[in-house]
Scaffold this active site. Structure first.
Site, mmCIF file in Angstrom:
data_model
loop_
_atom_site.group_PDB
_atom_site.id
_atom_site.type_symbol
_atom_site.label_atom_id
_atom_site.label_comp_id
_atom_site.label_asym_id
_atom_site.label_seq_id
_atom_site.Cartn_x
_atom_site.Cartn_y
_atom_site.Cartn_z
ATOM 1 N N GLU A 47 87.070 -16.878 39.036
ATOM 2 C CA GLU A 47 86.966 -17.460 37.711
ATOM 3 C C GLU A 47 88.010 -18.001 37.165
ATOM 4 O O GLU A 47 88.181 -18.772 36.435
ATOM 5 C CB GLU A 47 85.829 -16.789 36.867
ATOM 6 C CG GLU A 47 86.305 -15.388 36.332
ATOM 7 C CD GLU A 47 85.945 -14.236 37.332
ATOM 8 O OE1 GLU A 47 85.757 -13.262 36.704
ATOM 9 O OE2 GLU A 47 85.997 -14.192 38.682
ATOM 10 N N ALA B 6 78.389 -14.618 38.381
ATOM 11 C CA ALA B 6 77.399 -14.869 37.352
ATOM 12 C C ALA B 6 76.524 -16.224 38.119
ATOM 13 O O ALA B 6 76.946 -16.815 38.939
ATOM 14 C CB ALA B 6 78.158 -15.438 36.147
ATOM 15 N N GLY C 138 81.855 -11.488 38.469
ATOM 16 C CA GLY C 138 81.044 -10.299 37.893
ATOM 17 C C GLY C 138 80.464 -9.443 38.865
ATOM 18 O O GLY C 138 80.287 -8.209 38.594
ATOM 19 N N GLU D 150 83.413 -6.870 38.657
ATOM 20 C CA GLU D 150 83.361 -6.129 37.733
ATOM 21 C C GLU D 150 82.401 -5.104 37.517
ATOM 22 O O GLU D 150 82.551 -3.737 37.229
ATOM 23 C CB GLU D 150 83.243 -6.985 36.377
ATOM 24 C CG GLU D 150 84.549 -7.913 36.123
ATOM 25 C CD GLU D 150 84.343 -8.785 34.939
ATOM 26 O OE1 GLU D 150 85.065 -8.375 33.975
ATOM 27 O OE2 GLU D 150 83.804 -9.704 34.876
#
Length: 174
Positions: free
Chosen positions: A125, A63, A102, A105
């Site tokens: 994270e 992110a 992310g 993901e």
């Protein structure tokens, strides 16, 4: 689509390329571009397969932390991941460089993950006290099993592409 995400279609393949140098961070404009490109590829009857790729040396490395203090701007990464996972057309993630947070993901939502040698994958994270928030905590154990998933989720340490292939996180290293 935004200028940070491009789509090119040829021979039944829609290639969606994220181009947000230097780390291809998943900022709001990138997420908006991805949503538009996925929608366009999904609606195009000539497209049979969607390939997600990244320009430059790395897949999205997570992110954009500059957005953390701002009001959330959609679509959320979870919505993008859901669109990938629910696509009627197979989505292939072409991974390279660092596939983190992310970015991992996003890759987990794809039907197939191809990684270049030297690619590293992880969820760092967690070292900041943050949990993956776009479905990674559910998709990861389904893909690699509980033991391997817990190792990745609790340590925050990345794994190399070859190890990722061994545990089932990556389908092919080439």
């Amino acid at each position: 689509m935004t200028g940070l995400v491009r789509i090119a279609t040829a021979e039944g393949i829609a290639r969606i390329t994220i181009d947000n140098p230097p780390l291809n961070l998943l900022s709001a404009p990138v997420r908006q571009g991805l949503a538009a490109a996925l929608d366009a590829a999904g609606r195009n009857p000539a497209v049979r397969v969607i390939v997600l790729a990244a320009a430059g040396p790395t897949w999205p490395a997570g992110a954009d932390i500059h957005e953390f203090r701002k009001p959330a701007e959609g679509p959320a990464l979870g919505e993008i991941c859901a669109a990938i996972a629910q696509s009627r057309k197979p989505v292939i993630a072409a991974l390279r460089g660092t596939v983190l947070g992310g970015g991992l993901e996003l890759a987990l939502a794809a039907a197939l993950r191809l990684a270049e040698p030297g690619t590293e994958l992880g969820l760092p994270e967690v070292t900041l006290g943050l949990l993956p928030g776009a479905g990674g905590t559910q998709r990861l154990p389904r893909l690699v099993g509980a033991k391997a998933a817990l190792g990745l989720l609790l340590s925050g340490l990345p794994v190399a592409a070859r190890r990722a292939a061994e545990i089932g996180l990556v389908d092919v290293v080439a």
